[in-house]
Scaffold this active site. Structure first.
Site, PDB file in Angstrom:
ATOM      1  N   GLU A 260       0.828  -1.209   0.000  1.00 54.60           N
ATOM      2  CA  GLU A 260       0.000   0.000   0.000  1.00 54.60           C
ATOM      3  C   GLU A 260       0.866   1.265   0.000  1.00 54.60           C
ATOM      4  OE1 GLU A 260      -2.912   0.089   3.177  1.00 54.60           O
ATOM      5  OE2 GLU A 260      -4.549   0.217   1.753  1.00 54.60           O
ATOM      6  N   HIS A 281       8.287 -26.675  -1.328  1.00 58.63           N
ATOM      7  CA  HIS A 281       7.736 -27.784  -2.109  1.00 58.63           C
ATOM      8  C   HIS A 281       6.601 -27.319  -3.016  1.00 58.63           C
ATOM      9  CE1 HIS A 281      10.072 -30.846   0.121  1.00 58.63           C
ATOM     10  NE2 HIS A 281      10.130 -29.831   0.973  1.00 58.63           N
ATOM     11  N   LYS A 394     -13.910   0.849  -3.489  1.00 56.48           N
ATOM     12  CA  LYS A 394     -14.874   1.319  -2.473  1.00 56.48           C
ATOM     13  C   LYS A 394     -16.009   2.078  -3.141  1.00 56.48           C
ATOM     14  CE  LYS A 394     -11.960   2.072   1.595  1.00 56.48           C
ATOM     15  NZ  LYS A 394     -11.412   3.096   2.472  1.00 56.48           N
TER      16      LYS A 394
HETATM   17  O1  PA5 Z   1      -2.963   1.610   5.888  1.00 54.73           O
HETATM   18  C1  PA5 Z   1      -4.048   2.148   5.742  1.00 54.73           C
HETATM   19  O2  PA5 Z   1      -4.217   3.370   5.897  1.00 54.73           O
HETATM   20  C2  PA5 Z   1      -5.281   1.349   5.380  1.00 54.73           C
HETATM   21  O3  PA5 Z   1      -4.954   0.004   5.173  1.00 54.73           O
HETATM   22  C3  PA5 Z   1      -6.320   1.441   6.483  1.00 54.73           C
HETATM   23  O4  PA5 Z   1      -5.753   1.007   7.688  1.00 54.73           O
HETATM   24  C4  PA5 Z   1      -7.575   0.603   6.161  1.00 54.73           C
HETATM   25  O5  PA5 Z   1      -8.117   0.992   4.929  1.00 54.73           O
HETATM   26  C5  PA5 Z   1      -8.616   0.757   7.258  1.00 54.73           C
HETATM   27  O6  PA5 Z   1      -8.956   2.099   7.411  1.00 54.73           O
HETATM   28  P1  PA5 Z   1      -9.712   2.621   8.691  1.00 54.73           P
HETATM   29  O7  PA5 Z   1      -8.833   2.420   9.869  1.00 54.73           O
HETATM   30  O8  PA5 Z   1      -9.970   4.061   8.402  1.00 54.73           O
HETATM   31  O9  PA5 Z   1     -10.985   1.830   8.807  1.00 54.73           O
END
Ligand code: PA5
Length: 405
Positions: A260, A281, A394
């Site tokens: 990410e 394996h 989303k």
């Molecule tokens: O690293 C990040 O920012 C994302 O993976 C969020 O943690 C994830 O989308 C969850 O978001 P939130 O904590 O707002 O529900």
């Protein structure tokens, strides 16, 4: 200290450039995690410990609801350490499968439980839906007043639906600091409350991270610089491997952190993970002889405990006489050494050595990977702290589900 060794053919690396990126990083307003181990909110930390104690005293289960950065960090630590605790942690809000919900509901049965709902934005669909379901179960079991005393909300300090609901209903609340994004938040209440409830010593976890912060570890810059140099040479797939199945979720956390943080603007090394010797394996074949855009980072844990040895027998029908009385740790370490030698004839192999998997050493590894990730993303010219691509699915899901506005 974390030791980093490089095996096989790799391009020249420039750690000075990686170090210079740290200065650039410091000007970002999302780097609260950089100094967190030496500069955390002591009052919040004490409240976390007190809440964990209460949960341990009144709950057989704690359902932790969260996704992405609000989920993977604590699961990584809890599963790696597998401590004894009166409270078992269950994870929800990171999927929408009804069958998986049912499994958790079945496991809870009539047992006493509490809920820790974790969402920085307070609006993410998966945890919000899960929270409704488990909140309703709490209310059905305990009535509204006690149910609300069994809800722990970890969210933004001032905004979002979860923040507003927590204020309205008086849930015990913990803060995700403004200057720390989800995937860098494991050492905040996001990770620490579930981790503490699972019986893990959070002082030691912070102490390990603090040691790594204060050491200004050269390996951090080396790893970041090496990743950038490999990416320049078209190595765009990194496999994090370990010979410790208990690090499965640690690798999941690592995948999210790097994927990410880096995967944007058509940049980024694709992070994958394997557990050896299991995957030797299956994917081991690909590692040795598949497409050569891949390199491997192996976490080597040198701790030999607990001592389990191959029994000595009178006969040698299984041909294992040569391993009699040898420890499993010895055999595992030789499997690792053999893999490093074999794979590095054909791909670059990075070896990251840590003494143990305990709170302290996990704290070190967390800080090591967070900082090297942010620097590595900077070296690739992308913002380590946003995730604009996550919005696409989303928005389409909202459209399909008919969300207003
Ligand atoms: O690293 C990040 O920012 C994302 O993976 C969020 O943690 C994830 O989308 C969850 O978001 P939130 O904590 O707002 O529900």
């Amino acid at each position: 200290m974390i030791k980093l060794d490089i095996h096989g053919q790799v391009p020249a690396i420039d750690t000075a450039v990686a170090k210079a990126k740290l200065d650039e990083l410091k000007s970002s307003d999302m780097v609260g995690w950089l100094t967190l181990p030496t500069d955390y909110d002591q009052d919040e930390f004490a409240r976390i410990k007190a809440a964990a104690q209460k949960i341990n005293s009144d709950s057989k289960y704690l359902v932790c609801i969260g996704i992405g950065g609000s989920y993977l960090g604590h699961r990584a630590v809890i599963e790696a350490l597998n401590k004894k605790s009166p409270t078992k942690i269950l994870y929800a809000g990171n999927f929408l499968s009804p069958a998986s919900f049912q499994q958790i509901l079945d496991e809870l049965g009539d047992a006493d439980f509490s809920v820790n709902v974790i969402s920085k934005s307070g609006t993410t669909t998966e945890p919000a839906v899960a929270f409704r379901i488990f909140k309703q179960k709490l209310i059905d079991k305990y009535g509204e007043k006690e149910a609300y005393q069994r809800i722990y909300a970890t969210t933004d300090s001032s905004k979002g639906a979860l923040h507003d609901e927590a204020s309205a209903n008086g849930y015990a609340s913990f803060v995700v600091p403004d200057n720390i994004g989800g995937r860098y938040s494991v050492l905040t209440a996001v990770g620490l409350l579930p981790i503490a409830a699972a019986g893990v010593d959070i002082d030691q976890l912070m102490a390990g991270a603090r040691a790594e912060q204060e050491a200004d570890d050269e390996s951090i810059y080396k790893y970041a610089a090496l990743r950038a140099a490999l990416f320049q040479k078209d190595y765009d797939l990194e496999v994090l491997a370990s010979f410790e199945p208990r690090l499965f979720y640690f690798a999941e956390w690592w995948k999210q952190l790097y994927g990410e943080s880096e995967g944007k603007n058509s940049q980024g090394i694709f992070p994958a993970a394997t557990i050896y010797t299991t995957d030797l394996h299956s994917l081991g074949q690909y590692m040795q002889e598949g497409r050569r855009n891949i390199y491997e980072t192996i976490i080597n844990v040198t701790d030999e405990s607990p001592l389990i040895t191959v029994p000595a027998l009178k006969e040698n029908l299984d041909g294992l006489k040569y391993l009699e009385n040898k420890s499993l740790a010895y055999i595992n370490q030789n499997a690792l050494r053999a893999t490093v030698t074999a794979h590095s004839t054909s791909i670059p192999v990075v070896e990251i050595t840590t003494e143990k998997i305990d709170e302290y050493h996990l704290g070190q590894l967390i800080y090591f990977f967070e900082l090297s990730c942010a620097i590595s993303a900077k070296l690739q010219g992308v913002d380590p702290f946003n995730q604009p691509g996550v919005e696409a699915y989303k928005n389409e899901m909202f459209r399909l589900l008919g969300k207003p506005n």
